[in-house]
Design a protein around this motif. Structure first.
Motif, PDB file in Angstrom:
ATOM      1  N   ALA A 250     -24.335  -5.851 -11.505  1.00  8.19           N
ATOM      2  CA  ALA A 250     -23.379  -6.958 -11.623  1.00  8.19           C
ATOM      3  C   ALA A 250     -23.889  -8.010 -12.607  1.00  8.19           C
ATOM      4  O   ALA A 250     -23.123  -8.558 -13.408  1.00  8.19           O
ATOM      5  N   LYS A 251     -25.194  -8.258 -12.547  1.00 13.14           N
ATOM      6  CA  LYS A 251     -25.818  -9.211 -13.477  1.00 13.14           C
ATOM      7  C   LYS A 251     -25.683  -8.725 -14.916  1.00 13.14           C
ATOM      8  O   LYS A 251     -25.540  -9.513 -15.842  1.00 13.14           O
ATOM      9  N   LYS A 252     -25.769  -7.423 -15.091  1.00 14.67           N
ATOM     10  CA  LYS A 252     -25.730  -6.834 -16.432  1.00 14.67           C
ATOM     11  C   LYS A 252     -24.314  -6.834 -17.005  1.00 14.67           C
ATOM     12  O   LYS A 252     -24.092  -7.207 -18.148  1.00 14.67           O
ATOM     13  N   THR A 253     -23.334  -6.392 -16.214  1.00 17.63           N
ATOM     14  CA  THR A 253     -21.990  -6.218 -16.758  1.00 17.63           C
ATOM     15  C   THR A 253     -21.093  -7.423 -16.545  1.00 17.63           C
ATOM     16  O   THR A 253     -20.109  -7.609 -17.264  1.00 17.63           O
ATOM     17  N   ASN A 254     -21.393  -8.246 -15.533  1.00 15.92           N
ATOM     18  CA  ASN A 254     -20.650  -9.464 -15.204  1.00 15.92           C
ATOM     19  C   ASN A 254     -19.240  -9.239 -14.657  1.00 15.92           C
ATOM     20  O   ASN A 254     -18.492 -10.195 -14.426  1.00 15.92           O
ATOM     21  N   ARG A 255     -18.852  -7.991 -14.487  1.00 18.64           N
ATOM     22  CA  ARG A 255     -17.509  -7.701 -13.962  1.00 18.64           C
ATOM     23  C   ARG A 255     -17.620  -6.557 -12.964  1.00 18.64           C
ATOM     24  O   ARG A 255     -18.228  -5.526 -13.283  1.00 18.64           O
ATOM     25  N   VAL A 256     -17.021  -6.763 -11.782  1.00 19.36           N
ATOM     26  CA  VAL A 256     -17.218  -5.770 -10.713  1.00 19.36           C
ATOM     27  C   VAL A 256     -15.902  -5.341 -10.085  1.00 19.36           C
ATOM     28  O   VAL A 256     -15.045  -6.182  -9.770  1.00 19.36           O
ATOM     29  N   LEU A 257     -15.800  -4.028  -9.898  1.00 15.61           N
ATOM     30  CA  LEU A 257     -14.686  -3.450  -9.140  1.00 15.61           C
ATOM     31  C   LEU A 257     -15.286  -2.592  -8.038  1.00 15.61           C
ATOM     32  O   LEU A 257     -16.201  -1.813  -8.284  1.00 15.61           O
ATOM     33  N   ILE A 258     -14.776  -2.753  -6.831  1.00 10.45           N
ATOM     34  CA  ILE A 258     -15.244  -1.926  -5.712  1.00 10.45           C
ATOM     35  C   ILE A 258     -14.077  -1.044  -5.271  1.00 10.45           C
ATOM     36  O   ILE A 258     -12.962  -1.534  -5.091  1.00 10.45           O
ATOM     37  N   VAL A 259     -14.344   0.244  -5.113  1.00  4.87           N
ATOM     38  CA  VAL A 259     -13.275   1.189  -4.764  1.00  4.87           C
ATOM     39  C   VAL A 259     -13.678   2.032  -3.560  1.00  4.87           C
ATOM     40  O   VAL A 259     -14.752   2.644  -3.557  1.00  4.87           O
ATOM     41  N   HIS A 260     -12.819   2.048  -2.552  1.00  7.82           N
ATOM     42  CA  HIS A 260     -13.067   2.951  -1.421  1.00  7.82           C
ATOM     43  C   HIS A 260     -11.747   3.381  -0.816  1.00  7.82           C
ATOM     44  O   HIS A 260     -10.710   2.764  -1.049  1.00  7.82           O
ATOM     45  N   GLU A 261     -11.763   4.424  -0.026  1.00  9.92           N
ATOM     46  CA  GLU A 261     -10.544   4.954   0.556  1.00  9.92           C
ATOM     47  C   GLU A 261     -10.201   4.260   1.881  1.00  9.92           C
ATOM     48  O   GLU A 261      -9.054   4.295   2.325  1.00  9.92           O
ATOM     49  N   GLY A 262     -11.200   3.649   2.517  1.00  4.60           N
ATOM     50  CA  GLY A 262     -10.944   2.915   3.753  1.00  4.60           C
ATOM     51  C   GLY A 262      -9.992   1.761   3.459  1.00  4.60           C
ATOM     52  O   GLY A 262      -9.907   1.277   2.328  1.00  4.60           O
ATOM     53  N   HIS A 263      -9.266   1.307   4.465  1.00  6.56           N
ATOM     54  CA  HIS A 263      -8.298   0.230   4.253  1.00  6.56           C
ATOM     55  C   HIS A 263      -8.929  -0.943   3.533  1.00  6.56           C
ATOM     56  O   HIS A 263     -10.067  -1.315   3.793  1.00  6.56           O
ATOM     57  N   LEU A 264      -8.163  -1.547   2.642  1.00  8.05           N
ATOM     58  CA  LEU A 264      -8.662  -2.638   1.813  1.00  8.05           C
ATOM     59  C   LEU A 264      -9.138  -3.817   2.654  1.00  8.05           C
ATOM     60  O   LEU A 264     -10.265  -4.298   2.502  1.00  8.05           O
ATOM     61  N   SER A 265      -8.255  -4.241   3.569  1.00  6.98           N
ATOM     62  CA  SER A 265      -8.580  -5.457   4.334  1.00  6.98           C
ATOM     63  C   SER A 265      -9.700  -5.190   5.326  1.00  6.98           C
ATOM     64  O   SER A 265      -9.646  -4.238   6.103  1.00  6.98           O
ATOM     65  N   PHE A 266     -10.692  -6.071   5.305  1.00  5.85           N
ATOM     66  CA  PHE A 266     -11.844  -5.970   6.212  1.00  5.85           C
ATOM     67  C   PHE A 266     -12.612  -4.670   6.012  1.00  5.85           C
ATOM     68  O   PHE A 266     -13.280  -4.190   6.932  1.00  5.85           O
ATOM     69  N   LYS A 289     -13.033  -7.505  -8.051  1.00  3.42           N
ATOM     70  CA  LYS A 289     -11.802  -6.815  -7.630  1.00  3.42           C
ATOM     71  C   LYS A 289     -12.151  -5.729  -6.618  1.00  3.42           C
ATOM     72  O   LYS A 289     -13.211  -5.103  -6.698  1.00  3.42           O
ATOM     73  N   ARG A 290     -11.208  -5.512  -5.686  1.00  5.31           N
ATOM     74  CA  ARG A 290     -11.384  -4.416  -4.736  1.00  5.31           C
ATOM     75  C   ARG A 290     -10.133  -3.537  -4.737  1.00  5.31           C
ATOM     76  O   ARG A 290      -9.015  -4.049  -4.758  1.00  5.31           O
ATOM     77  N   LEU A 291     -10.366  -2.236  -4.700  1.00  6.48           N
ATOM     78  CA  LEU A 291      -9.275  -1.295  -4.464  1.00  6.48           C
ATOM     79  C   LEU A 291      -9.611  -0.535  -3.195  1.00  6.48           C
ATOM     80  O   LEU A 291     -10.736  -0.058  -3.038  1.00  6.48           O
ATOM     81  N   GLY A 292      -8.647  -0.434  -2.297  1.00  3.63           N
ATOM     82  CA  GLY A 292      -8.919   0.299  -1.067  1.00  3.63           C
ATOM     83  C   GLY A 292      -7.671   0.992  -0.596  1.00  3.63           C
ATOM     84  O   GLY A 292      -6.619   0.919  -1.244  1.00  3.63           O
ATOM     85  N   GLY A 293      -7.772   1.665   0.531  1.00  6.49           N
ATOM     86  CA  GLY A 293      -6.594   2.298   1.116  1.00  6.49           C
ATOM     87  C   GLY A 293      -5.576   1.232   1.478  1.00  6.49           C
ATOM     88  O   GLY A 293      -5.941   0.110   1.840  1.00  6.49           O
ATOM     89  N   ALA A 294      -4.308   1.550   1.349  1.00  3.44           N
ATOM     90  CA  ALA A 294      -3.259   0.594   1.709  1.00  3.44           C
ATOM     91  C   ALA A 294      -3.405   0.209   3.184  1.00  3.44           C
ATOM     92  O   ALA A 294      -3.801   1.029   4.012  1.00  3.44           O
ATOM     93  N   ASP A 295      -3.063  -1.045   3.481  1.00  2.00           N
ATOM     94  CA  ASP A 295      -3.218  -1.510   4.866  1.00  2.00           C
ATOM     95  C   ASP A 295      -2.032  -1.080   5.713  1.00  2.00           C
ATOM     96  O   ASP A 295      -1.291  -1.899   6.267  1.00  2.00           O
ATOM     97  N   VAL A 296      -1.855   0.219   5.794  1.00  2.00           N
ATOM     98  CA  VAL A 296      -0.802   0.804   6.634  1.00  2.00           C
ATOM     99  C   VAL A 296      -1.367   2.095   7.227  1.00  2.00           C
ATOM    100  O   VAL A 296      -2.306   2.672   6.664  1.00  2.00           O
ATOM    101  N   PRO A 297      -0.798   2.559   8.356  1.00  2.00           N
ATOM    102  CA  PRO A 297      -1.176   3.899   8.806  1.00  2.00           C
ATOM    103  C   PRO A 297      -0.815   4.889   7.690  1.00  2.00           C
ATOM    104  O   PRO A 297       0.182   4.700   6.989  1.00  2.00           O
ATOM    105  N   ILE A 298      -1.607   5.919   7.516  1.00  2.00           N
ATOM    106  CA  ILE A 298      -1.393   6.820   6.391  1.00  2.00           C
ATOM    107  C   ILE A 298      -0.118   7.641   6.605  1.00  2.00           C
ATOM    108  O   ILE A 298       0.015   8.335   7.618  1.00  2.00           O
ATOM    109  N   PRO A 299       0.813   7.547   5.662  1.00  2.00           N
ATOM    110  CA  PRO A 299       2.093   8.240   5.864  1.00  2.00           C
ATOM    111  C   PRO A 299       1.976   9.731   5.569  1.00  2.00           C
ATOM    112  O   PRO A 299       1.067  10.166   4.869  1.00  2.00           O
ATOM    113  N   PHE A 300       2.943  10.481   6.059  1.00  2.00           N
ATOM    114  CA  PHE A 300       2.934  11.933   5.912  1.00  2.00           C
ATOM    115  C   PHE A 300       3.432  12.386   4.533  1.00  2.00           C
ATOM    116  O   PHE A 300       2.822  13.240   3.891  1.00  2.00           O
TER     117      PHE A 300
END
Lengths: 325, 321
Positions: A250-266, A289-300
């Motif tokens: 983070a110190k080197k690039t100064n810009r951070v994105l975090i990505v995971h499949e778990g729900h975004l919130s919390f 920035k964060r990208l995560g799973g949508a905060d909904v039960p996973i639809p079919f």
């Protein structure tokens, strides 16, 4: 080096550790003759017998409860919970027992337990067979949480989990079992608390876990065409977390994105993001920035299901937003 | 084959029950003075079950209990000093003050933990039995739990697997008829608690939990069977707690007459009667025993009071090995 699938890498880890130490054994639903529903334990029963590769009834609380009790006496069980969604039925032995025994006895009783499970989306499995629940376990002091993203990490980390004297949640991804990677012919272990720098870059840092690592790699290729060089970090273990490697990047690039499949919130991204802000706030040129799973039960429905998790395109868009902040 | 219990053994059982009774009364007193912390769930009235059954075990056998674990810890041979110190949250306690009463564990003597979650000790004890079986050990595991636990999902999963895998475990249900305020007749669908075991193909007996000799002898039979590899056994010990579920419970859900009737069956009074009538014990004999117990408890209390709390930095100790 040899080519191997993710599931074979796990199988090799189990086989090697079971051969080295008779107190290591496997238990779970359909792990015996059937070899596990994802075929990870296939063949182990032929080598080690049904005493050490134990098929259980559908009894998650007993699977983990018995494994915990056996571990308290010195056995080294590797319990399998078929889907991480089913851990809900074993939460007491995981959270209230396994995680707490060593602390409450001030070190007198250890719990050398591995709980192997898997999560993540694949082909409309539905809301209760597709979740990514690692945040629950990261939020429980006393548990180690491991999420391998490739065969090399899978084998090395599982071996380490088995020789670790603490309870480890070893969270695989159902869509990764068939992926192929290279591993050494010789035996090796990977330490916990050591993140992997998947790719170096100067413009932005992507921290990604499990299957999202692969989405990040795909995004990185697309971004290179626009001359944006991203650095990809795979923490490999969420607890213990290699925050040093993350903040160095983070110190080197100064810009951070975090990505995971778990729900975004919390989710785990919120924690990692907080730790980065606390450590290197002055070095950031844009909010994290964060990208995560949508905060909904996973639809079919496949169309909605696809929308509910981050993909390479989302990552590319997010990185560009970071670059042009 | 029936064991003829000796006078010395009877006296030993009496002493143990009295130690538990008097220590628990002292604990209640200390809690009122804010020297002992947390919710107190006492075992008073039920002493015959822990004492009689644990007396039938080998030193290498292991036990788990529920939230009334002080009794089981003492019955298994726990040092009153370190038990009291633990209840006081002191560093000299068995768990360095980090477990307290609810999670008290003394692995060095096979007391693998009291538990605050009803039923959670049952799968753990079953796993300990699995370990013994896989290692061809001669030892067995014993899980103590109350009538409330037999309706819990975790009980059913564990006992099913114990039976299916023929594990060396003895299940002991201390049926005191109440899960907090809920009488077993309204909670349990079967009329008969031991059907909870027989439905899993486990031999089960129902015994008088107020008679320490019956508890000891019947447990010994079950222990022998389990140790011989016949799979689990189940004992329902009918007993009664003379006090509330915990010390803040005013027992408003119980008929006072019922409590008085059960107090007449007090396991300690019963043995005093036996020792008097059959072994010619006199008041001076009982006084001698009780005096010794009181000194032991006094020393334990002083030990606890004179011990320190853990250091601040120890908050983070032993999160991991």
């Amino acid at each position: 080096m040899k080519k191997i699938t993710f599931r074979e890498a796990l199988r090799e880890a189990l086989g090697e550790e079971m051969k080295k130490n008779n107190s290591v054994f496997v238990m779970g639903e359909d792990v015996g003759l059937y070899g596990g529903v994802f075929k990870v334990t296939q063949g182990l029963i032929d080598t080690f017998g049904e005493d050490r590769v134990r098929n259980t009834p559908i009894s998650e609380s007993a699977i983990v409860g018995l494994a915990t009790g056996a571990a308290m006496m010195g056995s080294r069980p590797v319990a399998e919970i078929m889907y991480i969604d089913f851990c809900t039925m074993a939460m007491d032995p995981i959270v209230n027992q396994a995680a707490k025994v060593i602390y409450e006895t001030n070190g007198k009783i250890k719990v050398p337990l591995v709980i192997r499970t898997q999560g993540g989306i694949a082909n409309s499995n539905g809301s209760t067979q597709s979740q990514s629940l690692e945040a629950w376990f990261c939020h429980t002091p006393g548990l180690k949480v491991v999420m391998p993203s490739n065969p090399y990490d899978a084998k090395g980390l599982l071996k380490t989990a088995i020789i670790d004297d603490n309870p480890v949640m070893f969270i695989e991804h159902k869509s990764l079992y068939g992926i192929i990677g290279e591993i050494p012919e010789k035996e090796y272990y990977i330490n916990f608390g050591e993140a992997n720098i998947v790719k170096e870059g100067k413009d932005a840092t992507i921290i990604a876990t499990s299957r999202s690592v692969h989405s990040a790699i795909k995004a990185a290729k697309l971004l290179e065409e626009e001359e944006i060089q991203v650095e990809i970090i795979d923490p490999r273990t969420l607890v213990p977390l290699d925050i040093e490697t993350i903040i160095k990047s983070a110190k080197k690039t100064n810009r951070v994105l975090i990505v995971h499949e778990g729900h975004l919130s919390f989710g785990v991204g919120a924690e990692i993001s907080s730790q980065i802000y606390e450590n290197v706030f002055d070095f950031l040129d844009a909010p994290i920035k964060r990208l995560g799973g949508a905060d909904v039960p996973i639809p079919f429905s496949p169309k909605l299901e696809k929308l509910s998790i981050p993909n390479a395109e989302n990552i590319v868009k997010a990185i560009k937003e970071l670059m042009y902040f | 084959m029936k064991t003829k219990i000796s006078k010395d053994e009877i006296v030993k059982l009496y002493e143990k029950m009295n130690l538990i009774r008097l220590l628990e009364l002292k604990v209640i007193e200390l809690a009122k003075k804010n020297k002992i912390y947390g919710n107190l769930h006492m075992y008073i009235g039920q002493e015959a079950v822990a004492v009689g059954s644990i007396n039938a075990l080998d030193p290498g056998d292991v036990i788990t209990s529920g939230h009334r674990g002080i009794a089981h810890s003492l019955a298994k041979g726990g040092d009153p000093k370190k038990v009291i110190a633990e209840l006081m949250g002191k560093e000299t306690g068995y768990c360095h003050g980090k477990a307290g009463k609810m999670h008290l564990a003394i692995p060095e003597i096979g007391m693998m933990g009291a538990h605050g979650i009803v039923g959670s000790g049952i799968p753990l004890a079953t796993g300990m039995a699995l370990h013994f079986k896989m290692n061809n050990s001669n030892n067995i595991a014993v899980s103590f739990f109350g009538d409330g636990a037999v309706n819990h999902g975790y009980f059913h999963e564990a006992i099913n697997l114990a039976s299916s895998w023929k594990l060396p475990i003895l299940f002991i249900c201390e049926n005191n008829f109440y899960a907090i305020s809920t009488n077993i007749s309204s909670a349990m669908s079967s009329k008969n608690l031991i059907s909870r075991a027989s439905s899993y193909d486990i031999p089960a007996i129902s015994i008088n939990g107020m008679d320490v000799i019956e508890v000891y002898e019947k447990t010994l039979d079950c222990v022998k069977s389990v140790r011989n590899g016949n799979g689990p056994c189940f004992i329902e010990a009918k007993t009664y707690r003379f006090r509330g579920h915990h010390e803040k419970d005013n027992l408003m859900y119980v008929n006072k007459k019922e409590i008085e009737e059960w107090k007449e069956k007090c396991p300690i009074k019963r043995i005093e009667s036996l020792l008097t009538s059959q072994y010619k014990f006199e008041k001076k004999d009982f006084d001698l025993i009780n005096k010794s117990i009181e000194i032991t408890i006094e020393e334990a209390v002083n030990f606890g009071l004179n011990s320190s709390f853990p250091e601040e930095y120890e908050l983070f100790n032993f999160l991991f090995s």
